[in-house]
Design a protein around this motif. Structure first.
Motif, short mmCIF file in Angstrom:
data_model
loop_
_atom_site.label_atom_id
_atom_site.label_comp_id
_atom_site.label_asym_id
_atom_site.label_seq_id
_atom_site.Cartn_x
_atom_site.Cartn_y
_atom_site.Cartn_z
N ILE A 120 45.64 43.93 38.29
CA ILE A 120 44.26 43.51 38.49
C ILE A 120 43.58 43.52 37.14
O ILE A 120 43.52 44.55 36.47
CB ILE A 120 43.50 44.44 39.45
CG1 ILE A 120 44.30 44.68 40.74
CG2 ILE A 120 42.11 43.88 39.76
CD1 ILE A 120 43.73 45.79 41.61
N CYS A 121 43.07 42.38 36.73
CA CYS A 121 42.37 42.26 35.45
C CYS A 121 40.94 41.83 35.73
O CYS A 121 40.68 40.66 36.04
CB CYS A 121 43.08 41.24 34.55
SG CYS A 121 42.34 41.07 32.91
N THR A 122 40.03 42.78 35.65
CA THR A 122 38.63 42.48 35.94
C THR A 122 37.75 43.47 35.18
O THR A 122 38.25 44.35 34.48
CB THR A 122 38.35 42.55 37.45
OG1 THR A 122 37.04 42.02 37.72
CG2 THR A 122 38.44 43.96 38.00
N ALA A 123 36.43 43.30 35.32
CA ALA A 123 35.51 44.21 34.66
C ALA A 123 35.75 45.63 35.15
O ALA A 123 36.06 45.85 36.33
CB ALA A 123 34.06 43.79 34.96
N PHE A 124 35.59 46.59 34.26
CA PHE A 124 35.88 47.99 34.61
C PHE A 124 35.12 48.41 35.86
O PHE A 124 35.69 48.98 36.81
CB PHE A 124 35.52 48.89 33.43
CG PHE A 124 36.30 50.18 33.35
CD1 PHE A 124 36.85 50.76 34.48
CD2 PHE A 124 36.48 50.80 32.13
CE1 PHE A 124 37.58 51.94 34.40
CE2 PHE A 124 37.21 51.99 32.03
CZ PHE A 124 37.75 52.56 33.17
N TYR A 125 33.83 48.12 35.93
CA TYR A 125 33.02 48.58 37.06
C TYR A 125 33.37 47.86 38.36
O TYR A 125 33.03 48.34 39.46
CB TYR A 125 31.53 48.43 36.75
CG TYR A 125 31.03 46.99 36.67
CD1 TYR A 125 30.55 46.33 37.79
CD2 TYR A 125 31.07 46.30 35.47
CE1 TYR A 125 30.11 45.02 37.71
CE2 TYR A 125 30.63 44.98 35.37
CZ TYR A 125 30.16 44.36 36.50
OH TYR A 125 29.73 43.05 36.42
N HIS A 126 34.06 46.73 38.28
CA HIS A 126 34.45 45.94 39.45
C HIS A 126 35.84 46.28 39.95
O HIS A 126 36.25 45.86 41.03
CB HIS A 126 34.37 44.45 39.05
CG HIS A 126 34.62 43.50 40.16
ND1 HIS A 126 35.56 42.48 40.07
CD2 HIS A 126 34.06 43.37 41.38
CE1 HIS A 126 35.56 41.78 41.18
NE2 HIS A 126 34.68 42.29 42.00
N MET A 127 36.58 47.07 39.19
CA MET A 127 37.98 47.33 39.48
C MET A 127 38.18 48.05 40.80
O MET A 127 39.07 47.71 41.59
CB MET A 127 38.60 48.16 38.34
CG MET A 127 40.08 48.42 38.50
SD MET A 127 41.09 46.93 38.39
CE MET A 127 41.01 46.59 36.63
N ARG A 128 37.36 49.07 41.10
CA ARG A 128 37.56 49.83 42.33
C ARG A 128 37.43 48.92 43.55
O ARG A 128 38.22 49.01 44.49
CB ARG A 128 36.54 50.97 42.41
CG ARG A 128 36.77 51.90 43.59
CD ARG A 128 37.95 52.83 43.36
NE ARG A 128 37.63 53.79 42.32
CZ ARG A 128 38.52 54.53 41.68
NH1 ARG A 128 39.81 54.40 41.96
NH2 ARG A 128 38.16 55.39 40.74
#
Length: 202
Positions: free
Chosen positions: A131-139
């Motif tokens: 999963i490659c996404t913004a840190f805050y969006h990862m969860r």
């Protein structure tokens, strides 16, 4: 002493500390360096600032032979289109790029991408997704995948960092604080209605 265990669905979004926010969004999220069958990149209007470069870098490091850009029409353009364009410009062969163009939110990103992956690769052939996404969006991405994807699939995290929504500074910036609080609000809501796997907070 027994440690207190909470679940997202039990939280009150209006009574939550900075530490708890950090635990929910950022705790235990780091890249394990394992090879993956596909790099999953949920699109955004600004995906080419951080997400696409992050995914392309991991592709050229040999972490996966496929990149999936997921994002549909936002009223102006298909969000996955400029991400694919940048990846091509940076040398990723078109045969290694998959796009999903129907989704408009994270839940749809996941569901529509699973259908696309089943068509192009076959879900039975997928053991690990990055999963490659913004840190805050990862969860949220991870919990949504855990809710809807086959149970045998495992995940590697490659969180990309912007300038104002990092684990060590989001509360110092108005836009970072807004993003984080909206994300927490969304996570609690989605957990309560069953749109994501409920998350245990220890």
């Amino acid at each position: 002493m027994v440690a207190m265990v909470l679940y997202l669905s039990e939280l009150d979004q209006d009574v939550i500390s900075k530490k708890l926010i950090n635990d929910i969004l950022f705790k235990n999220i780091s890249d394990d360096g394992k090879p993956c069958d596909c790099i999953f990149v949920p699109a955004s209007r600004t995906g080419n600032k951080f997400r696409t470069p992050g995914a392309v870098k991991q592709y050229f490091l040999g972490r996966s032979s496929k990149i999936l850009f997921s994002g549909g029409y936002n009223g102006e353009f298909f969000e996955s289109a400029p991400m694919k364009k940048m990846a091509l410009e940076r040398g990723v062969p078109e045969k290694d790029i998959i796009t999903e163009t129907k989704s408009t939110n994270t839940k749809e990103n996941v569901i529509e991408s699973l259908l696309v992956l089943d068509h192009y690769i076959g879900l039975l052939n997928i053991n690990r997704i990055m999963i490659c996404t913004a840190f805050y969006h990862m969860r949220r991405c991870h919990l949504t995948l855990q809710k809807y994807a086959p149970p045998w699939i495992e995940y590697s995290f490659h969180p990309v960092l912007d300038k104002t929504t990092r684990p060590d500074n989001w509360w110092k910036y108005k836009n970072g604080s807004k993003r984080v609080h909206n994300e927490i609000k969304g996570l609690i809501h989605y957990a309560k209605i069953g749109d994501i796997l409920d998350y245990k907070i220890e």
